[in-house]
Write an enzyme that holds these catalytic residues in place. Structure first.
Site, PDB file in Angstrom:
ATOM      1  N   LYS A 121      15.560  61.289  73.223  1.00 39.72           N
ATOM      2  CA  LYS A 121      15.443  61.717  74.588  1.00 39.72           C
ATOM      3  C   LYS A 121      16.343  62.899  74.874  1.00 39.72           C
ATOM      4  CE  LYS A 121      14.700  57.024  76.242  1.00 39.72           C
ATOM      5  NZ  LYS A 121      15.294  55.892  76.960  1.00 39.72           N
ATOM      6  N   GLY A 122      17.407  63.012  74.113  1.00 36.63           N
ATOM      7  CA  GLY A 122      18.446  63.971  74.430  1.00 36.63           C
ATOM      8  C   GLY A 122      18.056  65.432  74.409  1.00 36.63           C
TER       9      GLY A 122
ATOM     10  N   GLU B 241      16.846  69.689  68.412  1.00 37.52           N
ATOM     11  CA  GLU B 241      17.758  68.548  68.518  1.00 37.52           C
ATOM     12  C   GLU B 241      18.861  68.886  69.507  1.00 37.52           C
ATOM     13  OE1 GLU B 241      18.326  65.496  68.661  1.00 37.52           O
ATOM     14  OE2 GLU B 241      18.278  64.910  66.558  1.00 37.52           O
ATOM     15  N   ASP B 242      19.391  67.864  70.169  1.00 38.77           N
ATOM     16  CA  ASP B 242      20.482  68.094  71.109  1.00 38.77           C
ATOM     17  C   ASP B 242      21.819  68.260  70.396  1.00 38.77           C
ATOM     18  OD1 ASP B 242      20.557  65.418  70.349  1.00 38.77           O
ATOM     19  OD2 ASP B 242      20.806  64.633  72.367  1.00 38.77           O
TER      20      ASP B 242
ATOM     21  N   ASP C 114      25.560  65.507  64.190  1.00 39.81           N
ATOM     22  CA  ASP C 114      26.904  65.149  63.744  1.00 39.81           C
ATOM     23  C   ASP C 114      26.873  64.729  62.277  1.00 39.81           C
ATOM     24  OD1 ASP C 114      25.897  62.513  64.206  1.00 39.81           O
ATOM     25  OD2 ASP C 114      26.920  62.410  66.119  1.00 39.81           O
TER      26      ASP C 114
ATOM     27  N   LYS D  78      28.362  69.413  65.314  1.00 35.74           N
ATOM     28  CA  LYS D  78      29.702  68.886  65.021  1.00 35.74           C
ATOM     29  C   LYS D  78      29.901  68.890  63.504  1.00 35.74           C
ATOM     30  CE  LYS D  78      30.376  65.390  68.605  1.00 35.74           C
ATOM     31  NZ  LYS D  78      30.621  63.942  68.776  1.00 35.74           N
TER      32      LYS D  78
ATOM     33  N   PHE E 120      33.384  62.971  72.084  1.00 40.76           N
ATOM     34  CA  PHE E 120      32.172  62.352  72.617  1.00 40.76           C
ATOM     35  C   PHE E 120      31.717  63.176  73.808  1.00 40.76           C
ATOM     36  CE2 PHE E 120      29.360  59.524  74.776  1.00 40.76           C
ATOM     37  CZ  PHE E 120      28.721  58.865  73.743  1.00 40.76           C
ATOM     38  N   VAL E 121      30.548  63.818  73.667  1.00 43.22           N
ATOM     39  CA  VAL E 121      30.078  64.732  74.703  1.00 43.22           C
ATOM     40  C   VAL E 121      28.857  64.176  75.423  1.00 43.22           C
ATOM     41  CG1 VAL E 121      31.040  66.833  73.705  1.00 43.22           C
ATOM     42  CG2 VAL E 121      28.782  66.056  72.982  1.00 43.22           C
TER      43      VAL E 121
ATOM     44  N   ASP F 137      23.826  61.543  76.580  1.00 41.37           N
ATOM     45  CA  ASP F 137      24.165  60.451  77.489  1.00 41.37           C
ATOM     46  C   ASP F 137      25.269  59.541  76.968  1.00 41.37           C
ATOM     47  OD1 ASP F 137      22.586  57.483  76.709  1.00 41.37           O
ATOM     48  OD2 ASP F 137      22.272  59.249  75.469  1.00 41.37           O
TER      49      ASP F 137
ATOM     50  N   ARG G 146      23.017  62.385  81.488  1.00 41.03           N
ATOM     51  CA  ARG G 146      22.050  63.322  80.901  1.00 41.03           C
ATOM     52  C   ARG G 146      21.795  64.517  81.817  1.00 41.03           C
ATOM     53  NH1 ARG G 146      19.550  61.245  76.361  1.00 41.03           N
ATOM     54  NH2 ARG G 146      19.234  59.004  76.315  1.00 41.03           N
TER      55      ARG G 146
END
Length: 176
Positions: free
Chosen positions: A41-42, A97-98, A101, A129, A150-151, A157, A163
């Protein structure tokens, strides 16, 4: 526990970088159509804003994948929750992609898509990242490299919240 968010990348900087990425993609694919594959969803915010600024014919498809299940740590196994609706054979495909990592999910996903016969297959991420990388992934278009924090915001989210923030922020969980 109180939650606070500090701005890491401003709305203005996000918007400016997306326009730059769109211009780069438009130039590299000049005269061709492209298919943007949004990873739900991101990535929805990033995908739609990017598409608005690409000057070429663009089509969309969507995938939902998970390597977490109900856990908070990746299992290393990627599960396709929602696959593409249409074939990508012979198409210029850019996976959107959002954030990347560990790289596990994208490594598996790109391998899966590459055997489906696309004309080209590239990866575009808003955030990268690299300090968290466990599996090497070739990223063709990167918005921002960020530290290991953690973003949230701009599609990312925490428990389905944040979001809709128009910027990327670092989430702080403070003991009350």
């Amino acid at each position: 526990m109180a939650e606070t968010v500090s701005v890491l990348i401003s709305q203005e900087d996000v918007e400016a970088r997306i326009k730059e990425l769109a211009a780069q993609i438009s130039k590299e694919y000049e005269g061709q159509d492209i298919l943007l594959v949004c990873i739900l969803k991101g990535s929805i915010f990033f995908t739609t804003e990017l598409a608005k600024h690409i000057t070429l014919p663009v089509t969309f498809d969507f995938m939902s994948v998970s390597s977490y299940g109900d856990a908070t740590v990746s299992s290393g196994r990627v599960k396709i929750i929602k696959d593409l609706d249409d074939s990508i054979e012979g198409k210029n495909v850019i996976v959107i992609e959002d954030i990347i990592d560990s790289g596990r999910t994208l490594h598996h996903l790109l391998a899966l898509l590459s055997v489906r016969g696309p004309k080209s297959l590239k990866l575009c991420t808003l955030l990268d990242k690299p300090d968290r990388r466990e599996v090497e992934v070739d990223v063709d278009y990167t918005g921002f490299k960020i530290p290991d924090a953690f973003v949230v915001g701009y599609g990312l989210d925490y428990k389905q919240h944040y979001r809709n923030l128009p910027y990327v922020g670092v989430l702080h969980l403070d003991e009350e």
